[in-house]
Design a protein around this motif. Structure first.
Motif, mmCIF file in Angstrom:
data_model
loop_
_atom_site.group_PDB
_atom_site.id
_atom_site.type_symbol
_atom_site.label_atom_id
_atom_site.label_comp_id
_atom_site.label_asym_id
_atom_site.label_seq_id
_atom_site.Cartn_x
_atom_site.Cartn_y
_atom_site.Cartn_z
ATOM 1 N N ASP A 245 -36.641 -11.075 -28.527
ATOM 2 C CA ASP A 245 -36.295 -12.317 -29.205
ATOM 3 C C ASP A 245 -34.972 -12.859 -28.655
ATOM 4 O OD1 ASP A 245 -36.809 -14.378 -30.963
ATOM 5 O OD2 ASP A 245 -36.333 -13.233 -32.775
ATOM 6 N N TYR A 246 -33.965 -11.989 -28.557
ATOM 7 C CA TYR A 246 -32.658 -12.385 -28.012
ATOM 8 C C TYR A 246 -32.057 -11.210 -27.266
ATOM 9 C CZ TYR A 246 -33.077 -16.089 -31.488
ATOM 10 O OH TYR A 246 -33.531 -17.131 -32.236
ATOM 11 N N LEU A 247 -31.487 -11.490 -26.112
ATOM 12 C CA LEU A 247 -30.731 -10.487 -25.365
ATOM 13 C C LEU A 247 -29.415 -11.142 -24.961
ATOM 14 C CD1 LEU A 247 -30.204 -7.847 -23.865
ATOM 15 C CD2 LEU A 247 -31.588 -8.708 -21.983
ATOM 16 N N LYS B 132 -41.049 2.445 -23.061
ATOM 17 C CA LYS B 132 -42.081 2.437 -24.103
ATOM 18 C C LYS B 132 -43.473 2.256 -23.500
ATOM 19 C CE LYS B 132 -38.905 0.550 -27.563
ATOM 20 N NZ LYS B 132 -38.947 1.599 -28.589
ATOM 21 N N GLU B 133 -43.515 1.893 -22.194
ATOM 22 C CA GLU B 133 -44.784 1.735 -21.468
ATOM 23 C C GLU B 133 -45.696 0.676 -22.095
ATOM 24 O OE1 GLU B 133 -45.871 3.152 -18.459
ATOM 25 O OE2 GLU B 133 -43.753 3.677 -18.340
ATOM 26 N N LYS B 134 -45.096 -0.407 -22.543
ATOM 27 C CA LYS B 134 -45.846 -1.543 -23.104
ATOM 28 C C LYS B 134 -45.386 -2.800 -22.385
ATOM 29 C CE LYS B 134 -45.742 0.396 -27.784
ATOM 30 N NZ LYS B 134 -45.347 0.149 -29.171
ATOM 31 N N PRO B 135 -46.269 -3.815 -22.279
ATOM 32 C CA PRO B 135 -45.805 -5.083 -21.725
ATOM 33 C C PRO B 135 -44.623 -5.610 -22.543
ATOM 34 C CG PRO B 135 -48.188 -5.087 -21.914
ATOM 35 C CD PRO B 135 -47.693 -3.851 -22.626
ATOM 36 N N ILE B 136 -43.700 -6.273 -21.845
ATOM 37 C CA ILE B 136 -42.531 -6.880 -22.476
ATOM 38 C C ILE B 136 -42.605 -8.386 -22.228
ATOM 39 C CG2 ILE B 136 -40.016 -7.008 -22.548
ATOM 40 C CD1 ILE B 136 -39.995 -4.137 -21.342
ATOM 41 N N ILE B 137 -42.435 -9.149 -23.284
ATOM 42 C CA ILE B 137 -42.551 -10.608 -23.205
ATOM 43 C C ILE B 137 -41.266 -11.230 -23.722
ATOM 44 C CG2 ILE B 137 -43.903 -12.605 -23.976
ATOM 45 C CD1 ILE B 137 -46.119 -10.566 -24.719
ATOM 46 N N LEU B 138 -40.882 -12.356 -23.134
ATOM 47 C CA LEU B 138 -39.747 -13.105 -23.653
ATOM 48 C C LEU B 138 -39.898 -14.576 -23.288
ATOM 49 C CD1 LEU B 138 -37.393 -13.636 -21.144
ATOM 50 C CD2 LEU B 138 -37.575 -11.165 -21.266
ATOM 51 N N GLU B 139 -39.117 -15.402 -23.971
ATOM 52 C CA GLU B 139 -39.109 -16.841 -23.728
ATOM 53 C C GLU B 139 -37.776 -17.199 -23.074
ATOM 54 O OE1 GLU B 139 -39.101 -18.318 -27.690
ATOM 55 O OE2 GLU B 139 -40.974 -17.344 -28.190
ATOM 56 N N VAL B 140 -37.813 -18.103 -22.113
ATOM 57 C CA VAL B 140 -36.584 -18.637 -21.528
ATOM 58 C C VAL B 140 -36.727 -20.144 -21.397
ATOM 59 C CG1 VAL B 140 -35.930 -16.564 -20.239
ATOM 60 C CG2 VAL B 140 -37.338 -18.298 -19.133
ATOM 61 N N GLU B 141 -35.583 -20.827 -21.472
ATOM 62 C CA GLU B 141 -35.633 -22.260 -21.243
ATOM 63 C C GLU B 141 -35.818 -22.492 -19.751
ATOM 64 O OE1 GLU B 141 -31.176 -21.302 -21.281
ATOM 65 O OE2 GLU B 141 -32.924 -20.641 -22.378
ATOM 66 N N PRO B 142 -36.498 -23.584 -19.381
ATOM 67 C CA PRO B 142 -36.647 -23.879 -17.949
ATOM 68 C C PRO B 142 -35.275 -23.978 -17.291
ATOM 69 C CG PRO B 142 -38.028 -25.332 -19.276
ATOM 70 C CD PRO B 142 -37.141 -24.576 -20.222
ATOM 71 N N ASP C 13 -25.872 -20.670 -16.143
ATOM 72 C CA ASP C 13 -26.359 -19.533 -16.929
ATOM 73 C C ASP C 13 -27.882 -19.443 -16.902
ATOM 74 O OD1 ASP C 13 -23.969 -18.417 -17.614
ATOM 75 O OD2 ASP C 13 -24.007 -19.044 -19.710
ATOM 76 N N SER C 14 -28.572 -20.585 -16.998
ATOM 77 C CA SER C 14 -30.039 -20.538 -17.020
ATOM 78 C C SER C 14 -30.572 -20.030 -15.686
ATOM 79 C CB SER C 14 -30.642 -21.903 -17.385
ATOM 80 O OG SER C 14 -30.431 -22.848 -16.364
ATOM 81 N N GLU C 15 -29.932 -20.416 -14.591
ATOM 82 C CA GLU C 15 -30.349 -19.940 -13.280
ATOM 83 C C GLU C 15 -30.065 -18.444 -13.119
ATOM 84 O OE1 GLU C 15 -29.961 -21.721 -8.770
ATOM 85 O OE2 GLU C 15 -28.757 -22.596 -10.389
ATOM 86 N N LYS C 16 -28.885 -17.994 -13.559
ATOM 87 C CA LYS C 16 -28.522 -16.570 -13.478
ATOM 88 C C LYS C 16 -29.476 -15.722 -14.312
ATOM 89 C CE LYS C 16 -23.602 -17.345 -12.781
ATOM 90 N NZ LYS C 16 -22.306 -17.382 -13.463
ATOM 91 N N ARG C 17 -29.811 -16.235 -15.499
ATOM 92 C CA ARG C 17 -30.714 -15.514 -16.397
ATOM 93 C C ARG C 17 -32.067 -15.295 -15.716
ATOM 94 N NH1 ARG C 17 -28.678 -17.606 -20.742
ATOM 95 N NH2 ARG C 17 -29.676 -19.614 -20.537
#
Length: 191
Positions: free
Chosen positions: A55-57, A79-89, A96-100
């Motif tokens: 959700d947030y890192l 944990k051997e599970k898929p990891i999903i996250l959202e990022v702004e374009p 910061d968005s490019e570094k992320r």
């Protein structure tokens, strides 16, 4: 500084859940919603049976480039599970968005090419487009990522939204879209 203040200073208002929403999730959904906090980081994530949603890192500017973000992701990858996250374009005027994005690519995450995500912010009433990034241990399909994102939206993002915000987020069908490979191929042929 309180963990919520750290997140609130770093993430755009349209991406932030309210403090009440996050504390409610931590209390009432403690079976799936978790906080990993240290002096230099805050990681909020939901762990379901077959995937993890970040959700947030947040990693403090003082600790960037020292491998802390990598260590936090490695802990989740174990944990051997898929990891999903959202990022702004990527906004090329916001370094910061490019570094992320570069950070997540280095960590083995890829863009979900088939998944569209557009949600109206309850804070600003503006439509925000987000991109879905994912990492999989076993080559899980984007269709599985799409289904996991739908589950996250329903069980995390919209949890008690009416009660907490006084209004509801849009239904998942309006927010998430999935484009089959055939549709993408047809679109590419038409170009």
């Amino acid at each position: 500084m309180h963990w919520y203040e750290k997140l609130n200073q770093y993430f755009p208002i349209e991406e932030m859940k309210s403090k009440e929403h996050m504390e409610t999730l931590l209390q009432e959904r403690s079976d799936i919603y978790h906080k990993d906090e240290g002096p230099l980081h805050v990681l909020m994530y939901a762990e379901f049976d077959y995937f993890v949603f970040i959700d947030y890192l947040f990693v403090s500017k003082d600790a960037r480039g020292q491998g802390l973000g990598h260590k936090l992701l490695e802990k989740l990858k174990r944990k051997e599970k898929p990891i999903i996250l959202e990022v702004e374009p990527v906004d090329y005027e916001d370094s910061d968005s490019e570094k992320r994005l570069r950070f997540y690519k280095r960590e083995g995450f890829q863009h979900a090419q088939s998944i569209g995500y557009r949600r109206r912010s309850l804070a600003t009433n503006e439509i925000n487009q987000m991109e879905i990034l994912y990492w999989t241990p076993s080559g899980e399909s984007e269709e599985m990522i799409y289904e996991a994102m739908g589950k996250t939206y329903k069980q995390i993002h919209t949890y008690k939204d009416q009660e907490i915000y006084g209004s509801s987020y849009q239904p998942v069908e309006e927010v998430l879209t999935f484009q089959e490979d055939d549709d993408r191929e047809d679109m590419l042929k038409d170009l």
